[in-house]
Design a protein around this motif. Structure first.
Motif, PDB file in Angstrom:
ATOM      1  N   ALA A   7       0.872  -1.318   0.099  1.00 41.09           N
ATOM      2  CA  ALA A   7      -0.199   0.104  -0.036  1.00 41.09           C
ATOM      3  C   ALA A   7       0.825   1.124   0.026  1.00 41.09           C
ATOM      4  O   ALA A   7       0.612   2.151  -0.734  1.00 41.09           O
ATOM      5  CB  ALA A   7      -0.841  -0.051   1.131  1.00 41.09           C
ATOM      6  N   GLU A  11       1.091   4.076  -2.854  1.00 42.19           N
ATOM      7  CA  GLU A  11       0.777   5.588  -2.591  1.00 42.19           C
ATOM      8  C   GLU A  11       2.083   6.428  -2.963  1.00 42.19           C
ATOM      9  O   GLU A  11       1.842   7.449  -3.580  1.00 42.19           O
ATOM     10  CB  GLU A  11       0.727   5.565  -0.939  1.00 42.19           C
ATOM     11  CG  GLU A  11       0.403   7.179  -0.403  1.00 42.19           C
ATOM     12  CD  GLU A  11       0.327   7.209   0.951  1.00 42.19           C
ATOM     13  OE1 GLU A  11      -0.480   8.034   1.345  1.00 42.19           O
ATOM     14  OE2 GLU A  11       1.218   6.774   1.551  1.00 42.19           O
ATOM     15  N   MET A  17      -6.029   6.226  -4.344  1.00 45.76           N
ATOM     16  CA  MET A  17      -6.756   5.292  -3.383  1.00 45.76           C
ATOM     17  C   MET A  17      -6.392   3.955  -3.595  1.00 45.76           C
ATOM     18  O   MET A  17      -5.641   3.468  -4.773  1.00 45.76           O
ATOM     19  CB  MET A  17      -8.332   5.556  -3.499  1.00 45.76           C
ATOM     20  CG  MET A  17      -8.845   4.765  -4.669  1.00 45.76           C
ATOM     21  SD  MET A  17     -10.661   4.759  -4.315  1.00 45.76           S
ATOM     22  CE  MET A  17     -11.102   6.111  -5.547  1.00 45.76           C
ATOM     23  N   ILE A  18      -6.631   3.118  -2.607  1.00 45.88           N
ATOM     24  CA  ILE A  18      -6.140   1.586  -2.870  1.00 45.88           C
ATOM     25  C   ILE A  18      -7.242   0.772  -2.468  1.00 45.88           C
ATOM     26  O   ILE A  18      -8.314   1.121  -1.492  1.00 45.88           O
ATOM     27  CB  ILE A  18      -4.882   1.135  -2.264  1.00 45.88           C
ATOM     28  CG1 ILE A  18      -4.963   1.726  -0.894  1.00 45.88           C
ATOM     29  CG2 ILE A  18      -3.974   1.755  -3.171  1.00 45.88           C
ATOM     30  CD1 ILE A  18      -3.718   1.384  -0.005  1.00 45.88           C
ATOM     31  N   THR A  19      -7.535  -0.443  -2.856  1.00 46.06           N
ATOM     32  CA  THR A  19      -8.415  -1.266  -2.556  1.00 46.06           C
ATOM     33  C   THR A  19      -7.686  -2.586  -2.059  1.00 46.06           C
ATOM     34  O   THR A  19      -6.908  -3.155  -2.638  1.00 46.06           O
ATOM     35  CB  THR A  19      -9.485  -2.090  -3.681  1.00 46.06           C
ATOM     36  OG1 THR A  19     -10.124  -0.517  -4.015  1.00 46.06           O
ATOM     37  CG2 THR A  19     -10.503  -2.685  -3.180  1.00 46.06           C
ATOM     38  N   ILE A  20      -8.211  -3.144  -0.955  1.00 39.98           N
ATOM     39  CA  ILE A  20      -7.426  -4.539  -0.489  1.00 39.98           C
ATOM     40  C   ILE A  20      -8.850  -5.488  -0.137  1.00 39.98           C
ATOM     41  O   ILE A  20      -9.750  -5.067   0.274  1.00 39.98           O
ATOM     42  CB  ILE A  20      -6.758  -4.307   0.695  1.00 39.98           C
ATOM     43  CG1 ILE A  20      -6.111  -5.588   1.192  1.00 39.98           C
ATOM     44  CG2 ILE A  20      -7.713  -3.756   2.126  1.00 39.98           C
ATOM     45  CD1 ILE A  20      -5.120  -5.577   2.311  1.00 39.98           C
ATOM     46  N   ILE A  38      -5.969  -5.504   6.937  1.00 37.15           N
ATOM     47  CA  ILE A  38      -6.509  -4.160   6.363  1.00 37.15           C
ATOM     48  C   ILE A  38      -6.313  -2.915   7.098  1.00 37.15           C
ATOM     49  O   ILE A  38      -5.830  -1.801   6.781  1.00 37.15           O
ATOM     50  CB  ILE A  38      -7.905  -4.474   6.042  1.00 37.15           C
ATOM     51  CG1 ILE A  38      -8.209  -5.506   5.057  1.00 37.15           C
ATOM     52  CG2 ILE A  38      -8.805  -3.207   5.623  1.00 37.15           C
ATOM     53  CD1 ILE A  38      -9.686  -6.027   5.010  1.00 37.15           C
ATOM     54  N   GLU A  41      -2.863  -1.623   6.627  1.00 41.01           N
ATOM     55  CA  GLU A  41      -2.750  -1.118   5.421  1.00 41.01           C
ATOM     56  C   GLU A  41      -3.195   0.437   5.562  1.00 41.01           C
ATOM     57  O   GLU A  41      -2.532   1.313   5.018  1.00 41.01           O
ATOM     58  CB  GLU A  41      -3.327  -1.892   4.209  1.00 41.01           C
ATOM     59  CG  GLU A  41      -3.382  -1.072   3.064  1.00 41.01           C
ATOM     60  CD  GLU A  41      -4.126  -1.669   1.819  1.00 41.01           C
ATOM     61  OE1 GLU A  41      -5.432  -1.472   1.723  1.00 41.01           O
ATOM     62  OE2 GLU A  41      -3.632  -2.581   1.384  1.00 41.01           O
ATOM     63  N   LYS A  42      -4.339   0.424   6.163  1.00 45.55           N
ATOM     64  CA  LYS A  42      -4.924   1.728   6.287  1.00 45.55           C
ATOM     65  C   LYS A  42      -4.120   2.705   7.289  1.00 45.55           C
ATOM     66  O   LYS A  42      -3.738   3.846   6.797  1.00 45.55           O
ATOM     67  CB  LYS A  42      -6.285   1.494   7.044  1.00 45.55           C
ATOM     68  CG  LYS A  42      -6.868   2.994   7.351  1.00 45.55           C
ATOM     69  CD  LYS A  42      -7.378   3.792   6.360  1.00 45.55           C
ATOM     70  CE  LYS A  42      -7.593   5.093   6.503  1.00 45.55           C
ATOM     71  NZ  LYS A  42      -7.820   6.234   5.512  1.00 45.55           N
ATOM     72  N   VAL A  49      -8.617   3.968   1.575  1.00 46.48           N
ATOM     73  CA  VAL A  49      -8.392   2.575   1.756  1.00 46.48           C
ATOM     74  C   VAL A  49     -10.006   2.013   1.479  1.00 46.48           C
ATOM     75  O   VAL A  49     -10.690   2.353   2.366  1.00 46.48           O
ATOM     76  CB  VAL A  49      -7.752   1.806   2.977  1.00 46.48           C
ATOM     77  CG1 VAL A  49      -7.487   0.347   2.831  1.00 46.48           C
ATOM     78  CG2 VAL A  49      -6.252   2.574   2.999  1.00 46.48           C
ATOM     79  N   ALA A  70     -11.196   1.487   7.540  1.00 45.95           N
ATOM     80  CA  ALA A  70     -11.074   1.679   6.358  1.00 45.95           C
ATOM     81  C   ALA A  70     -11.973   2.715   5.958  1.00 45.95           C
ATOM     82  O   ALA A  70     -13.020   3.015   6.502  1.00 45.95           O
ATOM     83  CB  ALA A  70     -11.628   0.629   5.467  1.00 45.95           C
TER      84      ALA A  70
END
Length: 82
Positions: A7, A11, A17-20, A38, A41-42, A49, A70
């Motif tokens: 992640a 960035e 933005m990102i999706t997990i 998750i 990652e956030k 996220v 998230a």
């Protein structure tokens, strides 16, 4: 910690933005998502996220948000059925 490192790399490369997806490939559509991955990652990034996986009702969506922090949660299978 692979998700958080990836992640941050996204960035740093300019992602907005990102999706997990909180499950492994072996899990497919069963089992509890890896909420901690998750959340890590956030915590690693400053961009939004989107969390995915294991969301099939309002309660599971609320749990995803509560457990991970998230910005958005979604589940493609549920949306597809709607």
């Amino acid at each position: 910690m692979v998700a958080a490192e990836f992640a941050k790399m996204c960035e740093d490369s300019g992602a907005a933005m990102i999706t997990i997806h909180g499950r492994s490939r072996d899990m497919m559509y069963t089992g509890e998502p890896y909420y901690e991955q998750i959340q890590q990652e956030k915590a690693a990034v400053h961009i939004p996220v989107i969390a995915n996986g294991g969301i099939d009702c309002v309660e599971s969506a609320e749990k995803m948000m509560r457990e991970t922090g998230a910005d958005v949660d979604t589940d493609a299978a549920t949306v597809k059925e709607a």
